[in-house]
Design an enzyme around this catalytic site. Structure first.
Site, PDB file in Angstrom:
ATOM      1  N   CYS A   1       0.809  -1.233   0.000  1.00  0.00           N
ATOM      2  CA  CYS A   1       0.000   0.000   0.000  1.00  0.00           C
ATOM      3  C   CYS A   1       0.834   1.271   0.000  1.00  0.00           C
ATOM      4  O   CYS A   1       0.310   2.354  -0.273  1.00  0.00           O
ATOM      5  CB  CYS A   1      -0.925   0.010   1.202  1.00  0.00           C
ATOM      6  SG  CYS A   1      -2.270  -1.140   0.988  1.00  0.00           S
TER       7      CYS A   1
HETATM    8  N1  CO8 Z   1     -20.391  -9.918   5.498  1.00  0.00           N
HETATM    9  C1  CO8 Z   1     -21.007 -10.035   6.691  1.00  0.00           C
HETATM   10  N2  CO8 Z   1     -20.344 -10.242   7.838  1.00  0.00           N
HETATM   11  C2  CO8 Z   1     -19.005 -10.357   7.774  1.00  0.00           C
HETATM   12  C3  CO8 Z   1     -18.304 -10.245   6.564  1.00  0.00           C
HETATM   13  C4  CO8 Z   1     -19.051 -10.034   5.385  1.00  0.00           C
HETATM   14  N3  CO8 Z   1     -18.468  -9.905   4.184  1.00  0.00           N
HETATM   15  N4  CO8 Z   1     -16.988 -10.380   6.798  1.00  0.00           N
HETATM   16  C5  CO8 Z   1     -16.862 -10.569   8.129  1.00  0.00           C
HETATM   17  N5  CO8 Z   1     -18.080 -10.565   8.727  1.00  0.00           N
HETATM   18  C6  CO8 Z   1     -18.387 -10.759  10.145  1.00  0.00           C
HETATM   19  C7  CO8 Z   1     -17.286 -11.504  10.868  1.00  0.00           C
HETATM   20  O1  CO8 Z   1     -17.458 -12.889  10.739  1.00  0.00           O
HETATM   21  C8  CO8 Z   1     -17.471 -11.028  12.284  1.00  0.00           C
HETATM   22  O2  CO8 Z   1     -18.535 -11.765  12.882  1.00  0.00           O
HETATM   23  P1  CO8 Z   1     -18.458 -12.163  14.450  1.00  0.00           P
HETATM   24  O3  CO8 Z   1     -18.446 -10.848  15.187  1.00  0.00           O
HETATM   25  O4  CO8 Z   1     -19.694 -12.956  14.640  1.00  0.00           O
HETATM   26  O5  CO8 Z   1     -17.178 -12.924  14.611  1.00  0.00           O
HETATM   27  C9  CO8 Z   1     -17.964  -9.587  12.117  1.00  0.00           C
HETATM   28  O6  CO8 Z   1     -18.453  -9.494  10.789  1.00  0.00           O
HETATM   29  C10 CO8 Z   1     -16.857  -8.587  12.322  1.00  0.00           C
HETATM   30  O7  CO8 Z   1     -15.710  -8.989  11.564  1.00  0.00           O
HETATM   31  P2  CO8 Z   1     -14.336  -8.214  11.632  1.00  0.00           P
HETATM   32  O8  CO8 Z   1     -13.933  -8.067  13.067  1.00  0.00           O
HETATM   33  O9  CO8 Z   1     -13.367  -8.883  10.700  1.00  0.00           O
HETATM   34  O10 CO8 Z   1     -14.797  -6.822  11.010  1.00  0.00           O
HETATM   35  P3  CO8 Z   1     -14.110  -5.436  11.097  1.00  0.00           P
HETATM   36  O11 CO8 Z   1     -15.052  -4.496  11.712  1.00  0.00           O
HETATM   37  O12 CO8 Z   1     -12.722  -5.502  11.652  1.00  0.00           O
HETATM   38  O13 CO8 Z   1     -13.983  -5.044   9.542  1.00  0.00           O
HETATM   39  C11 CO8 Z   1     -12.276  -4.898   7.842  1.00  0.00           C
HETATM   40  C12 CO8 Z   1     -13.185  -5.822   8.661  1.00  0.00           C
HETATM   41  C13 CO8 Z   1     -13.162  -4.055   6.969  1.00  0.00           C
HETATM   42  C14 CO8 Z   1     -11.361  -5.758   6.990  1.00  0.00           C
HETATM   43  C15 CO8 Z   1     -11.464  -4.003   8.790  1.00  0.00           C
HETATM   44  O14 CO8 Z   1     -10.887  -4.746   9.822  1.00  0.00           O
HETATM   45  C16 CO8 Z   1     -10.363  -3.236   8.078  1.00  0.00           C
HETATM   46  O15 CO8 Z   1     -10.559  -2.602   7.077  1.00  0.00           O
HETATM   47  N6  CO8 Z   1      -9.182  -3.242   8.661  1.00  0.00           N
HETATM   48  C17 CO8 Z   1      -8.043  -2.525   8.123  1.00  0.00           C
HETATM   49  C18 CO8 Z   1      -7.407  -3.388   7.139  1.00  0.00           C
HETATM   50  C19 CO8 Z   1      -6.371  -2.710   6.313  1.00  0.00           C
HETATM   51  O16 CO8 Z   1      -6.216  -1.522   6.244  1.00  0.00           O
HETATM   52  N7  CO8 Z   1      -5.667  -3.540   5.648  1.00  0.00           N
HETATM   53  C20 CO8 Z   1      -4.714  -3.130   4.705  1.00  0.00           C
HETATM   54  C21 CO8 Z   1      -4.835  -4.054   3.615  1.00  0.00           C
HETATM   55  S1  CO8 Z   1      -4.199  -3.620   2.139  1.00  0.00           S
HETATM   56  C22 CO8 Z   1      -2.490  -3.582   2.102  1.00  0.00           C
HETATM   57  O17 CO8 Z   1      -1.858  -3.225   2.978  1.00  0.00           O
HETATM   58  C23 CO8 Z   1      -1.743  -4.031   0.937  1.00  0.00           C
HETATM   59  C24 CO8 Z   1      -2.279  -5.027   0.120  1.00  0.00           C
HETATM   60  C25 CO8 Z   1      -2.101  -4.743  -1.261  1.00  0.00           C
HETATM   61  C26 CO8 Z   1      -2.704  -5.426  -2.314  1.00  0.00           C
HETATM   62  C27 CO8 Z   1      -3.805  -6.285  -2.265  1.00  0.00           C
HETATM   63  C28 CO8 Z   1      -4.247  -6.982  -3.428  1.00  0.00           C
HETATM   64  C29 CO8 Z   1      -5.212  -8.100  -3.299  1.00  0.00           C
END
Ligand code: CO8
Length: 374
Positions: free
Chosen positions: A157
């Site tokens: 990123c």
């Molecule tokens: N639909 C419905 N429910 C879902 C879904 C979904 N799609 N996905 C997860 N849930 C559920 C989970 O199962 C969980 O349920 P429970 O509470 O019962 O266990 C609940 O929702 C909450 O899940 P999370 O705790 O995982 O949810 P978050 O609130 O943390 O949100 C995010 C998830 C959106 C991923 C969030 O954590 C986020 O954005 N974090 C930051 C991540 C970030 O910035 N990462 C950087 C990545 S990119 C990078 O650095 C480089 C990569 C480069 C290239 C990539 C190419 C592929």
């Protein structure tokens, strides 16, 4: 070179297709329903885990993403495939990533009033390149008739901000005159669209920036670079294991474990304070205060991260003018996110206005540039 290095042009290219949350979720849920039906006995016996449904409401609330641009749409939504369908190109054809790079590079060059003859350094910097060599940057260099040198670099990123710092330093040191930094982010081939936790996160796009010495800059809409900063801190919380050694490890090069995966919650908690501190130090290092900054062009991974970082910096909730959000329609485009924000939210800048570009992500890596409108 004597004097300041400037940003004199930015270019943005987005693919023709976009996928809404509802379209993506309908496809995922159809896949999950079929999986659960076909594996009902194994799920009942506890040998396999039931696949829960994805939801548009969750995606928008958790990430701020409403849709994403993609290079190819049908293959991603086809539940028998769930990855883009990209035709193989022959070695004598322009490669896909070079084509994406050229689309944004030409726009940045037009904005900067430059032709290939003016440029002598090309960096293609992104989360993945589609091959190891010859460098995509050299292919782009060749297509644009640029004399000098080009190379590819990967910093997930922070690929854009880190490459902008490399270009800045090369121009400041006199080893380049005018640089083209391009971020052709073709993320969808590395995504696991079978994974509910991450199937919604990324999109495809390409951005480009022209940097040069203030002495050669001929356009009004340009920015002095007041400072640059790059840091990395090792973390396993965001990984892509795809690589050439898979062949020797006898592992599946295209296996699920080799695609993008992360502990998103942990990333959120770790990166927000790191990015805030990085920006506070960076502002102080160039001798200005947070209140002097008109706009924060932040990395676009998650709207809640951006809101939190901006609130910690500003002491209040940021407006769209203060810290624009573009991930609602672009999603996370790896390194291109902050450059998209810069490209789309700068028309109101007047001489002396200051803005900060900042990326944060895998590595971990954080990069920033402080810009002042000339
Ligand atoms: N639909 C419905 N429910 C879902 C879904 C979904 N799609 N996905 C997860 N849930 C559920 C989970 O199962 C969980 O349920 P429970 O509470 O019962 O266990 C609940 O929702 C909450 O899940 P999370 O705790 O995982 O949810 P978050 O609130 O943390 O949100 C995010 C998830 C959106 C991923 C969030 O954590 C986020 O954005 N974090 C930051 C991540 C970030 O910035 N990462 C950087 C990545 S990119 C990078 O650095 C480089 C990569 C480069 C290239 C990539 C190419 C592929």
């Amino acid at each position: 070179m004597t004097g300041t290095v400037v940003v004199s042009g930015v270019g943005l290219w987005k693919p023709e297709y976009s996928i809404s949350n509802d379209e993506l979720v309908a496809s995922y849920n159809a896949f999950a329903r079929r999986f659960n039906t076909e594996n009902a006995a194994a799920i009942e016996a506890g040998e396999l885990t039931l696949k829960e449904s994805s939801s548009s409401e969750f995606i928008e609330k958790a990430s701020g993403i409403k849709s994403r641009y993609v290079y190819e749409k049908e293959g991603i939504l086809d539940i028998d495939r769930m990855r883009p369908r990209i035709p193989l190109r022959a070695e004598d054809e322009i490669s896909l990533q070079a084509e994406m790079a050229l689309n944004s590079a030409r726009r940045a060059m037009t904005a900067a009033g430059k032709t290939g003859a003016d440029i002598d350094m090309v960096i293609v910097s992104c989360a993945y390149t589609q091959r190891a060599y010859p460098a995509i940057a050299i292919e782009v260099q060749n297509a644009l008739g640029i004399q000098g040198f080009g190379f590819d670099m990967l910093v997930a990123c922070s690929a854009a901000t880190f490459a902008l710092q490399r270009a800045h330093d090369a121009i400041a040191a006199g080893s380049a005159r005018c640089a083209l930094v391009i971020n052709p982010e073709l993320t969808t081939p590395q995504m696991n669209f079978h994974d509910r936790d991450s199937h919604f996160i990324f999109g495809d796009v390409s951005t480009a920036v022209v940097l040069e010495s203030a002495e050669t800059c001929t356009v009004d809409n340009s920015y002095d670079i007041l400072g640059t900063k790059a840091i990395t801190v090792f973390s396993n919380n965001i990984r892509s294991n795809f690589g050439y050694v898979s062949f020797a490890e006898d592992t599946e090069a295209f296996g699920i474990d080799n695609l993008f995966h992360q502990n998103g919650r942990k990333v959120f908690k770790d990166v927000c304070p790191m990015a805030t501190e990085h920006l506070q130090l960076q502002i102080a290092a160039v001798g200005i205060e947070v209140a002097d900054v008109k706009r924060w062009w932040l990395h676009q991974a998650n709207i809640n991260m951006n809101h939190l970082i901006a609130r910690r910096l500003l002491g209040h909730d940021a407006t769209q003018d203060e810290a624009p959000i573009v991930l609602d329609t672009f999603a996370n485009t790896a390194s291109a996110g902050s450059i998209i924000a810069f490209s789309l939210y700068q028309d109101d800048f007047e001489t002396g206005d200051v803005g900060v570009i900042c990326s944060f992500g895998a590595g971990y890596s954080i990069g920033s540039l402080v810009l002042r409108r000339r």
